[in-house]
Design an enzyme around this catalytic site. Sequence first.
Site, PDB file in Angstrom:
ATOM      1  N   ASP A 146    -104.875 -51.951 -49.846  1.00 12.77           N
ATOM      2  CA  ASP A 146    -105.632 -53.184 -49.618  1.00 12.77           C
ATOM      3  C   ASP A 146    -106.872 -52.945 -48.770  1.00 12.77           C
ATOM      4  O   ASP A 146    -107.898 -53.613 -48.949  1.00 12.77           O
ATOM      5  CB  ASP A 146    -104.727 -54.234 -48.967  1.00 12.77           C
ATOM      6  CG  ASP A 146    -103.559 -54.613 -49.859  1.00 12.77           C
ATOM      7  OD1 ASP A 146    -103.730 -54.580 -51.093  1.00 12.77           O
ATOM      8  OD2 ASP A 146    -102.472 -54.911 -49.335  1.00 12.77           O
ATOM      9  N   ASP A 167    -109.756 -58.445 -48.203  1.00  7.79           N
ATOM     10  CA  ASP A 167    -108.952 -58.472 -49.426  1.00  7.79           C
ATOM     11  C   ASP A 167    -107.706 -59.307 -49.172  1.00  7.79           C
ATOM     12  O   ASP A 167    -106.843 -58.931 -48.380  1.00  7.79           O
ATOM     13  CB  ASP A 167    -108.560 -57.050 -49.842  1.00  7.79           C
ATOM     14  CG  ASP A 167    -107.699 -57.050 -51.096  1.00  7.79           C
ATOM     15  OD1 ASP A 167    -108.162 -57.529 -52.130  1.00  7.79           O
ATOM     16  OD2 ASP A 167    -106.542 -56.575 -51.026  1.00  7.79           O
ATOM     17  N   GLU A 170    -113.379 -61.863 -52.228  1.00  7.68           N
ATOM     18  CA  GLU A 170    -113.319 -61.917 -53.688  1.00  7.68           C
ATOM     19  C   GLU A 170    -113.487 -63.359 -54.165  1.00  7.68           C
ATOM     20  O   GLU A 170    -113.023 -64.291 -53.510  1.00  7.68           O
ATOM     21  CB  GLU A 170    -111.981 -61.377 -54.186  1.00  7.68           C
ATOM     22  CG  GLU A 170    -111.771 -59.902 -53.927  1.00  7.68           C
ATOM     23  CD  GLU A 170    -110.362 -59.472 -54.282  1.00  7.68           C
ATOM     24  OE1 GLU A 170    -110.217 -58.567 -55.125  1.00  7.68           O
ATOM     25  OE2 GLU A 170    -109.418 -60.047 -53.711  1.00  7.68           O
TER      26      GLU A 170
END
Length: 389
Positions: A372, A208, A292
């Site tokens: 996170d 992340d 992501e």
Amino acid sequence: MKYNLDKGFHAVYNLTSGLKATRNYKFRLYPNKEQESQLLRWLETCRWIYNTALAQRKEAWERERRTVTRIEQQVWLKEAKKTDERLREIHSQVAQEVLFRVERAFAAFFRRVKNGETPGYPRFKGRGRYKSITFTQFGEGKGASFQDSKLRLSKIGLVKIKLHREIPGTIKTVIVKRDAAGKWWAIFAVEKELTQLQANNGPAVGLDAGLEKFAALSDGSIIENPRHLRKTEKRLKHAQRNLSRKKKGSRNREKARQKLAKLHAKIHNQRRDFLHKQSRRLVETYGLIAVEKLNIKGMVKNHRLAKSISDAGWGEFMAMLEYKAAEAGARLVKVNPSGTSQECSGCGMDVPKELSERTHYCPYCGLILDRDVNAAKNILKKALALEAA
């Protein structure tokens, strides 16, 4: 001898038909005063060719609604050489390649128009804005080659080069570039055969990306954000103010401009060194890396976060992960980021939280961990689900 293929690497990696790869390798050049003067003249002449070719296309369309082709402009350039001493001084490959740049600029413009975007029209290059020249053939008897541990450039001579690493493969082209700080570089496009890669059987990890931390991993480890730009911001502001006080066109202004450019170059080099080391460590440690799928162009439109996002270098980092994972036999999986921060990685329940809340606390299963890291675990879950589908 062991060579560090990451140090000074100019990031380009394209797979072609699964058998060959093209990478760019960047080396420092040290032309003498006479060679530098000649290279600067070439850059200005190439700028003139570029602007003239662009003007020809623009005027032909405005007056006749006619598209000027590169072939037509190559004929024009050949005729112009007969009467223009500047054009005869330049190597033919270098001059012809400028027309390809113009063609690519218009191709990109029309592609964006076709996609419904609102692109800017190809721009004319101002003085000092043309930064590089390209020799499209490399080898003995060609425009550029190696000779006596130096780079031989046709019509320029033997230029001292710092070959700090091996170049594995066949050199196809070489770009000679001058950066804002006045340093010269040679960038070689190298094609090499791909050997059968052994799959990386390391563990899977979710990543992340963030601003407070550079990245959090699903195994609980954290990559701290070095904030290279933020740390040098005071020095940059001072250098910028010093530059703005200098009289335009003066020698002192040029010195101040170079000082500012060197500061920016230092930040750029620090950031790239950090990104290279972290991306290399990840692809060598993990067999599957889940990240992501970020819309960075959209994110930097937020003026409060744009500087921090650019300082972190997320886009460059993702590009490095992609080509390095391919080389290391690891897999990079991009997932939809929707819900990864709000969902509990333990029980899957939705746990809404503000951006200021840095700890994930689940009232349903009692899971407490870094916000996170929780997101990284959810990213990994999504990636594994995609792999299993």
